[in-house]
Design an enzyme around this catalytic site. Structure first.
Site, mmCIF file in Angstrom:
data_model
loop_
_atom_site.group_PDB
_atom_site.id
_atom_site.type_symbol
_atom_site.label_atom_id
_atom_site.label_comp_id
_atom_site.label_asym_id
_atom_site.label_seq_id
_atom_site.Cartn_x
_atom_site.Cartn_y
_atom_site.Cartn_z
ATOM 1 N N HIS A 157 0.913 -1.121 -0.011
ATOM 2 C CA HIS A 157 0.000 -0.004 0.042
ATOM 3 C C HIS A 157 0.979 1.306 -0.032
ATOM 4 C CE1 HIS A 157 -4.277 -1.722 0.719
ATOM 5 N NE2 HIS A 157 -3.064 -2.777 0.800
ATOM 6 N N ASP A 351 3.548 9.615 -0.478
ATOM 7 C CA ASP A 351 2.263 8.813 -0.051
ATOM 8 C C ASP A 351 1.935 7.666 -1.270
ATOM 9 O OD1 ASP A 351 0.086 7.918 1.324
ATOM 10 O OD2 ASP A 351 -0.357 9.931 1.752
HETATM 11 C C1 GDG Z 1 -2.208 3.877 3.098
HETATM 12 C C2 GDG Z 1 -1.137 4.335 2.634
HETATM 13 C C3 GDG Z 1 -2.704 4.374 0.482
HETATM 14 C C4 GDG Z 1 -8.495 9.638 8.350
HETATM 15 N N1 GDG Z 1 -8.899 10.338 9.482
HETATM 16 C C5 GDG Z 1 -9.798 9.917 9.683
HETATM 17 C C6 GDG Z 1 -10.202 9.096 9.019
HETATM 18 N N2 GDG Z 1 -9.240 8.888 8.132
HETATM 19 C C7 GDG Z 1 -9.466 7.950 7.002
HETATM 20 C C8 GDG Z 1 -9.623 8.669 5.683
HETATM 21 C C9 GDG Z 1 -9.079 7.499 4.736
HETATM 22 C C10 GDG Z 1 -8.122 6.972 5.527
HETATM 23 O O1 GDG Z 1 -8.301 7.107 6.863
HETATM 24 C C11 GDG Z 1 -6.622 7.407 5.073
HETATM 25 O O2 GDG Z 1 -6.226 6.695 3.880
HETATM 26 P P1 GDG Z 1 -5.017 7.097 3.040
HETATM 27 O O3 GDG Z 1 -4.927 6.544 1.830
HETATM 28 O O4 GDG Z 1 -5.265 8.965 2.845
HETATM 29 O O5 GDG Z 1 -3.675 7.116 4.027
HETATM 30 P P2 GDG Z 1 -2.835 5.916 5.060
HETATM 31 O O6 GDG Z 1 -3.760 5.756 5.960
HETATM 32 O O7 GDG Z 1 -1.597 6.342 5.200
HETATM 33 O O8 GDG Z 1 -3.000 4.559 4.149
HETATM 34 C C12 GDG Z 1 -1.698 5.153 1.656
HETATM 35 C C13 GDG Z 1 -3.721 3.670 1.541
HETATM 36 O O9 GDG Z 1 -3.048 2.812 2.449
HETATM 37 C C14 GDG Z 1 -4.586 2.566 0.793
HETATM 38 O O10 GDG Z 1 -3.874 1.934 0.021
HETATM 39 O O11 GDG Z 1 -3.426 5.395 -0.377
HETATM 40 O O12 GDG Z 1 -0.849 5.847 0.573
HETATM 41 O O13 GDG Z 1 -0.314 5.125 3.191
HETATM 42 O O14 GDG Z 1 -10.178 6.689 4.391
HETATM 43 O O15 GDG Z 1 -10.815 8.920 5.424
HETATM 44 N N3 GDG Z 1 -11.279 8.503 9.108
HETATM 45 C C15 GDG Z 1 -12.185 8.688 10.259
HETATM 46 N N4 GDG Z 1 -11.882 9.852 11.072
HETATM 47 C C16 GDG Z 1 -10.812 10.433 11.054
HETATM 48 O O16 GDG Z 1 -10.632 11.220 11.767
HETATM 49 N N5 GDG Z 1 -13.517 8.168 10.267
#
Ligand code: GDG
Length: 444
Positions: A157, A351
């Site tokens: 990821h 990222d």
């Molecule tokens: C890894 C990789 C890759 C965030 N704050 C809250 C919350 N979130 C949710 C967001 C989103 C998720 O968490 C974050 O996803 P991201 O993709 O932006 O980042 P990572 O957590 O670092 O994920 C990344 C991913 O895996 C998938 O392959 O894209 O590059 O690092 O869904 O909405 N959700 C809630 N409250 C929050 O305060 N409910």
């Protein structure tokens, strides 16, 4: 249809249903509603020791869940140590933050073996096994060593750095050699695939990685946001900003997300474009994560100070420029907040994909959409040509992009949104999981 066995460090949906709404869980649940599923991983609990290899089984509506508890020692070495103090920074190109201890690597290998010991008795002959992320690189090899012969897939990821950088890791060839056990290896972008393939070739390992772009369920998220916008908390937020433009950031509190640089970018907007002072409010939601790792605690202190400084310098007695929350908010509320924001500010230093960027796009009102300001170093930048791309380490560039959006007319916002929404739909979670599994089953 063959059963799908998903293995990841954490198993979603154990506590509340909303936890199952994270990117990976949604992708898997919606893309394969008709398949039988077993999801295996760590329970999130630690025990005085040793790590338990007899799993606890739970059935939720959409899958069977199986989890094991880790010993405190294994948690420290495997999770805090090798996974998040060695691999995470290294894979995000941050070699100066990368720590290395032999005992952490030993714990990492031991936990992967414990996962295999616990999982093998649960397996059926024609399962498809899909292993997720950097915590579990050696799991495929550990399963094969225990006689598993079914199809094995692995998805990374996070990014994969240039091979010279990865080769600073002691025993890197051995770690990549473990990937040989997998039939399909997926990464987020073509750049990650190129880097990993070059490193695999240098290590003399035969398999090859391919890009499968992770995404969200755009229609479901759009519906969630439309409904949530009329909810209590989004209405309170709207009232409290009182007609000002809202700039929104949402990220785990992680050094890969570029938070200090982002706050400096917002401060540069206020400094260089004073006409926006008192007319724009930034809200950053940054739930604390991995606080056992020293660098995350240091980042938190840095942000506390920076937010105080920016607000101290630019606030009016009736306007706070930068609002900063280290709590997490419910997913639905988040969707409503995205829809209110004129600008989604997503500026990671590096990222894998960044699902927040895609969620922000899907949450917009098509009649009056906001615009995404996105780091060119997020995997999502390859997908979202309608975003304004910035180099996140240059606060002036971020400030200029913010100013551009704040002065952009409706027609251009709509045109950019349309372009981005088409891309978000094309790279949906369903397409991601569907194409990966088709490859794993050998039909694509
Ligand atoms: C890894 C990789 C890759 C965030 N704050 C809250 C919350 N979130 C949710 C967001 C989103 C998720 O968490 C974050 O996803 P991201 O993709 O932006 O980042 P990572 O957590 O670092 O994920 C990344 C991913 O895996 C998938 O392959 O894209 O590059 O690092 O869904 O909405 N959700 C809630 N409250 C929050 O305060 N409910």
């Amino acid at each position: 249809m063959r059963r799908l066995v998903i293995v990841s460090n954490r198993v979603p949906g154990l506590k509340e249903r909303s936890a199952a709404a994270g990117g990976l869980a949604v992708a898997v649940r919606d893309a394969m509603a008709r398949r039988r599923k077993l999801w295996f991983g760590w329970s999130g609990r630690t025990i005085p020791g040793p790590t338990r290899t007899v799993p606890s089984l739970t059935r939720v509506g959409w899958a069977d869940l199986a989890t094991i508890d880790l010993s405190e020692r294994d948690y420290a070495g495997f999770y805090i140590g090798f996974s998040n103090s060695t691999l995470w920074p290294l894979l995000h190109y941050r070699s100066s933050l990368t720590e290395y201890r032999r005992r952490d690597l030993a714990a990492y290998l031991a936990v992967n073996s414990a996962f295999a010991d616990a999982l093998v008795p649960l397996l059926e002959a024609d399962d498809l096994i899909w292993v997720h992320d950097y915590h579990l690189i050696p799991l495929g090899a550990a399963l094969k060593a225990r006689g598993v012969t079914t199809r094995l897939g692995f998805f990374l990821h996070v990014p994969f750095p240039p091979p010279e950088l990865f080769a600073t890791l002691p025993r890197w060839e051995e770690l990549l050699g473990a990937l040989d056990a997998y039939d399909v290896i997926g990464v987020q972008t073509s750049k990650d695939a190129a880097h990993l393939n070059e490193a695999l070739a240098a290590a003399g390992v035969a398999p090859r990685a391919e890009p499968f772009r992770a995404g969200i369920d755009p229609a479901a998220f759009a519906t969630l946001a439309r409904r949530a916008a009329r909810g209590r908390d989004p209405l309170r937020l709207a009232e409290s900003i009182g007609g000002r433009a809202l700039v929104l950031g949402v990220d785990r509190l992680d050094y890969s997300k570029g938070l200090p640089e982002r706050f400096l970018g917002f401060a540069a907007l206020l400094q260089r474009f004073p006409e926006h002072r008192a007319k724009v409010t930034m809200l950053q939601i940054a739930p604390i994560s991995r606080s056992e790792v020293a660098q995350y605690r240091a980042l938190r202190r840095e942000l506390d100070e920076l937010v105080g400084r920016v607000n101290g310098e630019y606030a009016e007695f009736d306007w706070t420029p930068l609002r900063y929350l280290t709590r997490s908010v419910p997913r639905q509320t988040l969707a409503g907040f995205y829809r209110l924001a004129r600008i989604g500010l997503v500026t990671p230093i590096r990222d894998g994909m960044n699902l927040v960027a895609k969620e922000y796009v899907a949450a917009q009102d098509p009649a009056d959409p906001g615009v995404l300001v996105l780091s060119r170093f997020a995997g999502a930048a390859e997908d979202l040509p309608g975003a304004l791309l910035v180099n996140p380490v240059d606060p002036d560039e971020t400030a200029e992009a913010l100013n551009t959006v704040l002065t952009m007319d409706l027609a251009e916002r709509q045109r950019r949104w349309q372009e981005m929404m088409t891309a978000v739909e094309r790279t949906s979670a369903a397409n991601w999981a569907g194409s990966f599994l088709a490859r794993l089953e050998g039909v694509a």
